[in-house]
Design an enzyme around this catalytic site. Sequence first.
Site, mmCIF file in Angstrom:
data_model
loop_
_atom_site.group_PDB
_atom_site.id
_atom_site.type_symbol
_atom_site.label_atom_id
_atom_site.label_comp_id
_atom_site.label_asym_id
_atom_site.label_seq_id
_atom_site.Cartn_x
_atom_site.Cartn_y
_atom_site.Cartn_z
ATOM 1 N N SER A 52 0.151 2.073 6.986
ATOM 2 C CA SER A 52 1.351 1.291 6.678
ATOM 3 C C SER A 52 1.868 1.489 5.262
ATOM 4 C CB SER A 52 1.088 -0.199 6.894
ATOM 5 O OG SER A 52 0.105 -0.678 6.006
ATOM 6 N N ASP A 322 4.439 -9.424 1.232
ATOM 7 C CA ASP A 322 3.842 -10.250 2.279
ATOM 8 C C ASP A 322 2.376 -10.448 1.900
ATOM 9 O OD1 ASP A 322 2.532 -7.905 2.996
ATOM 10 O OD2 ASP A 322 3.744 -7.562 4.792
ATOM 11 N N HIS A 325 1.012 -6.332 1.544
ATOM 12 C CA HIS A 325 1.676 -5.204 0.890
ATOM 13 C C HIS A 325 2.385 -5.606 -0.396
ATOM 14 C CE1 HIS A 325 1.208 -4.088 5.134
ATOM 15 N NE2 HIS A 325 0.992 -2.883 4.641
#
Length: 358
Positions: A52, A322, A325
Amino acid sequence: MTLMNLPPSMLYISVCFSFLYFCLNPNKILSNAEIIRDGNNNVKGMFVFGSSYVDNGNNNFLPTLAKADYLPYGMDFESEYFGLPAFIPPFLDPSTNVNHSDVGVNYASGGSGILNSTGTIAGVVLSLNEQIRLFEEVTLPNLKNSSRESLSKYLCVIGSGGNDYTLNYFLNISQSNTSVEEFTAILISTLSSQIKKLYSLGLSKFVLMSLYPLGCSPVSIAAQQPPSNACVQYLNDAAQLFNSNLRTLINDIRPQMPGSNLIIVNAYNIIQDILGFPALKGFTNTTKPCCEVPSRAQGGNGISCKRGGSTCQDRDKFVYFDALHPTEAVNVILAKKAYASILTREVYPFNVWILAQI
Ligand SMILES: *[C@@H]1O[C@H](CO)[C@@H](O)[C@H](O)[C@H]1NC(C)=O
Ligand SMILES: *[C@@H]1O[C@H](CO)[C@@H](O)[C@H](O)[C@H]1NC(C)=O
Ligand SMILES: *[C@@H]1O[C@H](CO)[C@@H](O)[C@H](O)[C@H]1NC(C)=O
Ligand SMILES: *[C@@H]1O[C@H](CO)[C@@H](O)[C@H](O)[C@H]1NC(C)=O
Ligand SMILES: *[C@@H]1O[C@H](CO)[C@@H](O)[C@H](O)[C@H]1NC(C)=O
Ligand SMILES: *[C@@H]1O[C@H](CO)[C@@H](O)[C@H](O)[C@H]1NC(C)=O
């Protein structure tokens, strides 16, 4: 077992998302550097593999919980570097086609790992092996010029491994007698084969992302019992073990790949330095996410921003966007250091700018 049945401490790691432009976005290394546009044209583009932290959209096309295709994700997306052709198209975007391939392709998939078995808990993800297979079987035959000489002008960016710990090893630890050292050795030797495979296909300039301080993300901190604001040590220890083995790997592998160059961007150290002295870079909030992250009790997963939810007033003051991240502000620092730092604790053995020149 569904995702929502997982205990909170497990859950936080079980969902990662595809990110548009957060997280160390290698495109930004180039954007900042303007390598693609610079007259030397030493770098034609890049092929990006991993999870990610480097995914710029593939998971939005997969049936997975690990997505970030809604607001507030993407808020910072277009504000910077507009007008640049340096957005590397995600492989699974239907509009990614042979016409784009001269700037490269991004195969990265949130939730995925070095091992095939990693991340399946979050739904369908593209493992690193699968990403490499797509590069070999789909992209290479379509490249206008796939000669070794031409491919040597592409950067190969790889950012993978964190999920192998958080979504695999530490989820299974009760059934496994494998020590974290043994598991790390398996990851590194698998990654070694994967890099050699990419080299055999023609790529020769490698930018490897270190693991982040996994134990310092808000979700790791929030899951502790008893509650604490400190980073979770066993996760940071695992990340550091991996990172130090990664250094050994690039030193060992280079002689086996004539004409290759490999560098490591030590995101771990760069982020730890920000967390240690946040005020130096204008950060005030190092432990909480900028966006609203609903807990499981509130119908969320403890990591992702609430769909359409609110965000903090000043995103540049938060380290985390978040619960997993970093914010754009952190990513800009990462990108700048990757490109230009002269400190080996940040870029080893040298920076992306130098890599681009050789
Ligand atoms: C690809 O580029 C060619 C030539 O520039 C153009 O004719 C074609 O429509 C493009 N294909 C797509 C799918 O954009
Ligand atoms: C991992 O997946 C790749 C294809 O994505 C496959 O070729 C390989 O055999 C798999 N490895 C293992 C150990 O299952
Ligand atoms: C492929 O790229 C290389 C290096 O840029 C160049 O020297 C060679 O002429 C190109 N070959 C073709 C067929 O375009
Ligand atoms: C963890 O469990 C999954 C599913 O049972 C398995 O595929 C994977 O190989 C296991 N990982 C480790 C490190 O034992
Ligand atoms: C783990 O080790 C214990 C004690 O050595 C042994 O009894 C058990 O069978 C092992 N478990 C696995 C999955 O290998
Ligand atoms: C960080 O942000 C959270 C959420 O907005 C807030 O509750 C907390 O007080 C902040 N902490 C600091 C040190 O500013």
